[in-house]
Design an enzyme around this catalytic site. Structure first.
Site, PDB file in Angstrom:
ATOM      1  N   ASP A 163       0.866  -1.176   0.000  1.00 54.95           N
ATOM      2  CA  ASP A 163       0.000   0.000   0.000  1.00 54.95           C
ATOM      3  C   ASP A 163       0.907   1.231   0.000  1.00 54.95           C
ATOM      4  OD1 ASP A 163      -1.494   2.206   0.679  1.00 54.95           O
ATOM      5  OD2 ASP A 163      -2.510   1.285   2.385  1.00 54.95           O
TER       6      ASP A 163
ATOM      7  N   GLN B  28       0.950   6.454   0.984  1.00 57.76           N
ATOM      8  CA  GLN B  28       1.707   7.527   1.640  1.00 57.76           C
ATOM      9  C   GLN B  28       3.137   7.653   1.140  1.00 57.76           C
ATOM     10  OE1 GLN B  28       0.545   9.798   3.646  1.00 57.76           O
ATOM     11  NE2 GLN B  28      -1.513   8.909   3.820  1.00 57.76           N
TER      12      GLN B  28
ATOM     13  N   CYS C 275      -8.235   6.544  10.389  1.00 60.64           N
ATOM     14  CA  CYS C 275      -8.598   5.257   9.788  1.00 60.64           C
ATOM     15  C   CYS C 275      -7.637   4.148  10.196  1.00 60.64           C
ATOM     16  CB  CYS C 275      -8.681   5.331   8.263  1.00 60.64           C
ATOM     17  SG  CYS C 275      -9.952   6.432   7.671  1.00 60.64           S
TER      18      CYS C 275
HETATM   19  C1  LIG Z   1      -1.803   4.132   4.056  1.00 59.99           C
HETATM   20  C2  LIG Z   1      -3.108   4.408   3.387  1.00 59.99           C
HETATM   21  N1  LIG Z   1      -3.753   3.417   2.762  1.00 59.99           N
HETATM   22  C3  LIG Z   1      -4.920   3.621   2.125  1.00 59.99           C
HETATM   23  C4  LIG Z   1      -5.515   4.852   2.078  1.00 59.99           C
HETATM   24  C5  LIG Z   1      -6.820   5.009   1.361  1.00 59.99           C
HETATM   25  O1  LIG Z   1      -6.675   5.819   0.256  1.00 59.99           O
HETATM   26  P1  LIG Z   1      -7.936   6.282  -0.589  1.00 59.99           P
HETATM   27  O2  LIG Z   1      -8.919   6.831   0.396  1.00 59.99           O
HETATM   28  O3  LIG Z   1      -7.404   7.318  -1.516  1.00 59.99           O
HETATM   29  O4  LIG Z   1      -8.477   5.087  -1.300  1.00 59.99           O
HETATM   30  C6  LIG Z   1      -4.886   5.918   2.719  1.00 59.99           C
HETATM   31  C7  LIG Z   1      -5.514   7.257   2.714  1.00 59.99           C
HETATM   32  O5  LIG Z   1      -5.882   7.828   3.716  1.00 59.99           O
HETATM   33  C8  LIG Z   1      -3.660   5.685   3.386  1.00 59.99           C
HETATM   34  O6  LIG Z   1      -3.040   6.685   4.018  1.00 59.99           O
END
Ligand SMILES: Cc1ncc(COP(=O)(O)O)c(C=O)c1O
Lengths: 139, 404
Positions: free
Chosen positions: B198, B201, B362
């Site tokens: 992922d 960031q 989150c």
């Molecule tokens: C580490 C990480 N993964 C996933 C996401 C989700 O990204 P998105 O909301 O653009 O799908 C975020 C965004 O806040 C994030 O910081």
């Protein structure tokens, strides 16, 4: 006093503040003075799930009037709650149910009502009205 | 590189909030957009808006060409071998769901294991949880230490032949930890497991080379990369993507359709059903061109200076505790102020024109780990300045005075 009279009183109080700083200092003071919920009522069942701050709300009927007590782990939230309680506590259920709460707008705290604020204010008002609804039906 | 010049590239940065000059420190949530990205969006709608991959007409060809050029720009940006390994999606979350759903359903069965870490965004937890529930597989969690670093010995012992995939963030959006993904990938591959990284960031803050990392999947969002919202990327290795069943059915993803049988289109279109976010893709391509011009040498130097200055500033304020003290850390700084709710601090800072984020970001399991209701998070981009940090300091002091 009626709900609208108390609202007007609050709006007048806030009119005296010249800056946001004074306004928030006042809210913080109010938060400190909030009539706290009995610790026995500060339970998960009375918890209103706001996103960021936790808010506990309790309601009971005393001499035909609704009495609210509440607490929160965030002080500004507590200040806002204390305004809500000042307006809605010790009123009859039907009046609480019908309250439009325009003062929130007029004292410039609307942003705390937006869902993004996630401070439980929206859920708080909703829950107070839920209580009012329940009590007006049990009478 | 001139910082004042960079600042003027981002029109929003010069606006005011509550009557005060904006100090934007919420880049982890989303970044601001440079004028050339905004222009590219306007340009698309005023000059050549049309559907792609379908029309013989001039506009459609123009739009298709620009969209595909963007795909190539993105391919080069992350060092992918082929442009058809770049799948456009609506964002990180969608990319992870695509993999969990398509690859996961085909490859994970009862008693298999999916490994994630203790510091994942909900987007990299829930799709795997859903998959594991459906399949009767197990979701296992790589623990972290108090500094917010993964415990690699524990990771090693969690890895087994049952592990089908390791899904891990490159940089934690809450703690700022830069995880050793290269090592994690090598260790997982040794056990025959795939790895999804992922990169939500990371892509805006460090150069990524998916080939040298040897990542099987690498996912990210355009909006955290100075591009538009609603567009993101799933990178996957060609061989793996080819083996995967399609995710969603519809137009563009098919070769031929009859009521008896449909044959699917080739990569990348197999995973791009329906009219995509055309302008988003083109805008993202432009954003990357912009980053390429700025260059990661500058970005890394600038952000590490900001990180060091902000860390020092926060450490100098009484009662402030930085959450996440990893040795390898990006310019994402979470902190708590003893005795104050993050929301109260955030509310005061907002009144001062300072945009930071408060809450659990989150990542509720991280909050549970530290037993806190949330943090205050300042996350920097290369356009931030030392003056922003000074304003943050003044804001925190004001908040402390007001709240106590
Ligand atoms: C580490 C990480 N993964 C996933 C996401 C989700 O990204 P998105 O909301 O653009 O799908 C975020 C965004 O806040 C994030 O910081």
């Amino acid at each position: 006093m009626t709900i609208e009279e108390i609202e007007r009183e609050i709006v007048n109080e806030f009119d005296l503040f010249e800056s946001w700083l004074e306004k928030y200092e006042y809210l913080i003071e109010l938060g400190k003075d909030l009539p706290l919920i009995e610790s026995s009522e500060q339970t998960d069942e009375n918890l209103i799930a706001g996103c960021q701050s936790r808010v506990w709300l309790h309601a009971k009927l005393a001499e035909g009037l609704l009495v609210f007590t509440a607490n929160s782990d965030a002080i500004i939230t507590k200040g806002i709650i204390s305004l809500l309680i000042r307006v809605l506590s010790n009123q009859n259920a039907a009046d609480v149910l019908g309250a439009e709460l325009k003062f929130i707008n007029e004292i410039g705290l609307t942003e705390h009502l937006s869902p993004t604020r996630s401070n439980g204010l929206v859920s708080m008002v909703k829950q107070m009205k839920n209580y009012a609804y329940t009590f007006s039906n049990t009478k | 590189m001139e910082l004042t010049k960079i600042h003027t590239d981002f029109p929003l940065l010069s606006r005011k909030v509550h009557g005060k000059p904006l100090v934007y420190l919420d880049n982890g949530a989303t970044t601001q957009k440079p004028q050339i990205v905004i222009d590219a969006i306007t340009d698309y709608y005023t000059e050549y808006n049309s559907n792609i991959h379908r029309g013989v007409h001039h506009l459609s060809q123009l739009a298709t060409e620009k969209y595909e050029v963007a795909r190539k720009t993105i391919q080069q940006f992350i060092g992918a071998q082929f442009s058809h390994e770049i799948i456009f999606s609506p964002g990180t979350t969608s990319s992870i769901n695509l993999v969990a759903s398509s690859w996961g359903r085909a490859n994970v069965s009862a008693d298999d294991e999916v490994l994630i870490s203790a510091m994942e965004h909900h987007s990299n937890i829930v799709p795997w949880q859903m998959l594991c529930e459906e399949k009767g597989a197990k979701l296992k969690v790589i623990p972290m230490n108090d500094n917010g670093e993964l415990i690699m010995e524990q990771f090693e012992s969690l890895l087994s032949s049952k592990t089908k995939i390791v899904a891990i963030n490159h940089i934690s959006n809450t703690l700022g930890t830069i995880n050793p993904v290269e090592k994690i990938i090598a260790m997982a591959h040794d056990k025959g497991s795939l790895v999804l990284v992922d990169g939500a960031q990371s892509v805006a803050h460090m150069p990524i080379d998916v080939v040298s990392l040897n990542a099987d999947f690498y996912v990210f969002s355009g909006h955290k990369l100075f591009g538009p919202t609603g567009v993101g990327i799933l990178y996957g290795k060609e061989a793996i993507l080819n083996e995967m069943p399609p995710y969603q059915g519809g137009g563009d993803m098919i070769k031929s359709v009859s009521f008896e049988k449909t044959t699917y289109n080739e990569l990348p279109h197999k995973f791009e059903a329906g009219t995509p976010n055309i302008v988003g893709g083109i805008g993202l391509g432009k954003a990357i061109e912009y980053i390429n011009e700025i260059g990661f040498d500058f970005i890394i130097e600038q952000e590490s200076q900001l990180k060091n200055a902000a860390t020092k500033m926060l450490e100098s304020i009484e009662d402030v505790k930085i959450i996440g003290q990893a040795k390898q850390k990006a310019s994402v700084i979470s902190f708590a102020i003893n005795g104050f709710h993050p929301l109260d601090v955030g509310t005061i800072l907002d009144q001062l024109g300072i945009s930071i984020r408060t809450g659990h970001h989150c990542t509720q399991p991280i909050m549970d780990f530290y037993n806190i209701p949330g943090t205050i998070r300042a996350s920097f981009a290369f356009y931030n300045t030392l003056e922003d940090i000074a304003k943050l300091r003044a804001g925190i002091l004001t908040a402390k005075t007001m709240l106590s």
